[in-house]
Motif scaffolding. Structure first.
Motif, short mmCIF file in Angstrom:
data_model
loop_
_atom_site.label_atom_id
_atom_site.label_comp_id
_atom_site.label_asym_id
_atom_site.label_seq_id
_atom_site.Cartn_x
_atom_site.Cartn_y
_atom_site.Cartn_z
N MET A 1 5.36 78.94 30.59
CA MET A 1 4.04 79.18 29.99
C MET A 1 4.22 79.61 28.54
O MET A 1 5.16 80.32 28.21
N PHE A 2 3.30 79.16 27.73
CA PHE A 2 3.26 79.59 26.34
C PHE A 2 1.79 79.77 25.98
O PHE A 2 0.99 78.86 26.20
N SER A 3 1.45 80.93 25.46
CA SER A 3 0.06 81.26 25.10
C SER A 3 -0.89 81.02 26.27
O SER A 3 -1.93 80.39 26.13
N ASP A 4 -0.51 81.52 27.44
CA ASP A 4 -1.33 81.45 28.65
C ASP A 4 -1.64 80.02 29.10
O ASP A 4 -2.63 79.79 29.80
N GLU A 5 -0.84 79.05 28.72
CA GLU A 5 -0.99 77.66 29.16
C GLU A 5 0.33 77.19 29.74
O GLU A 5 1.40 77.49 29.21
N ILE A 6 0.25 76.42 30.82
CA ILE A 6 1.47 75.85 31.41
C ILE A 6 1.95 74.72 30.52
O ILE A 6 1.18 73.82 30.19
N GLU A 7 3.20 74.80 30.12
CA GLU A 7 3.80 73.78 29.26
C GLU A 7 4.09 72.51 30.06
O GLU A 7 4.45 72.57 31.23
N THR A 8 3.96 71.36 29.40
CA THR A 8 4.28 70.10 30.07
C THR A 8 5.78 69.81 30.03
O THR A 8 6.28 69.02 30.83
N GLU A 9 6.49 70.40 29.08
CA GLU A 9 7.95 70.26 29.00
C GLU A 9 8.58 71.63 29.01
O GLU A 9 8.20 72.47 28.19
#
Length: 163
Positions: free
Chosen positions: A112-120
């Motif tokens: 996660m980065f900035s409360d979003e799940i990363e695609t990579e």
């Protein structure tokens, strides 16, 4: 006396989904995002016919990776309900649990980065009916999640420069 026992049993059955929703609402926002991802992918599977709700966490790990990134591993159980797949979250609160079907044992790991799940790296999602879970599958899950959470040559504070 028998009627009283039936009333108590009926109240207990009706409260089960409420307790599951309460358990879900107690989860941290970052962990809840992973549960939502798993439920979404599980309900998209053709072979799944019933609606599943979060039942309880078995284990979780939330590691700060630096620069606002987090690596999350969550092992949890989903329980089937009497509602059909595709039930809206608002209507899911009224879906009683089924006790004639096995629990779904799920593991998800993601960055996660900035409360979003990363695609990579791509989030790893694995669910299997609890009776079919073996120690070998558990180890495979853990190994896969370890590969996601550690990448060689990742930027660190020591590698950053001041321009």
């Amino acid at each position: 006396m028998c009627v009283l026992l039936w009333v108590v049993l009926a109240i207990g059955v009706l409260l089960c989904p409420v307790q599951a929703i309460d358990e879900y609402s107690r989860l941290d926002q970052n962990i809840r995002a992973g549960v939502d991802l798993v439920v979404q992918q599980l309900h998209a599977h053709v072979g799944v016919q019933t609606h599943f709700l979060f039942f309880r966490s078995v284990g979780k790990s939330d590691v700060e990776a630096g620069f606002g990134a987090r690596h999350i591993l969550h092992h949890f159980l989903l329980k089937p309900t009497t509602c059909a797949k595709g039930t809206t979250p608002a209507n899911a609160e009224t879906c009683p649990f089924r006790n004639d079907r096995p629990l779904m044992d799920c593991t998800v790991c993601y960055k996660m980065f900035s409360d979003e799940i990363e695609t990579e790296p791509k989030p790893y999602v694995h669910c299997i009916q609890k009776p079919k879970l073996t120690p070998m599958i558990k180890q495979t899950r853990l190994d896969h999640c370890r590969r996601i959470s550690y990448t060689r040559g990742a930027p660190t504070l020591l590698a950053s420069t001041n321009n």
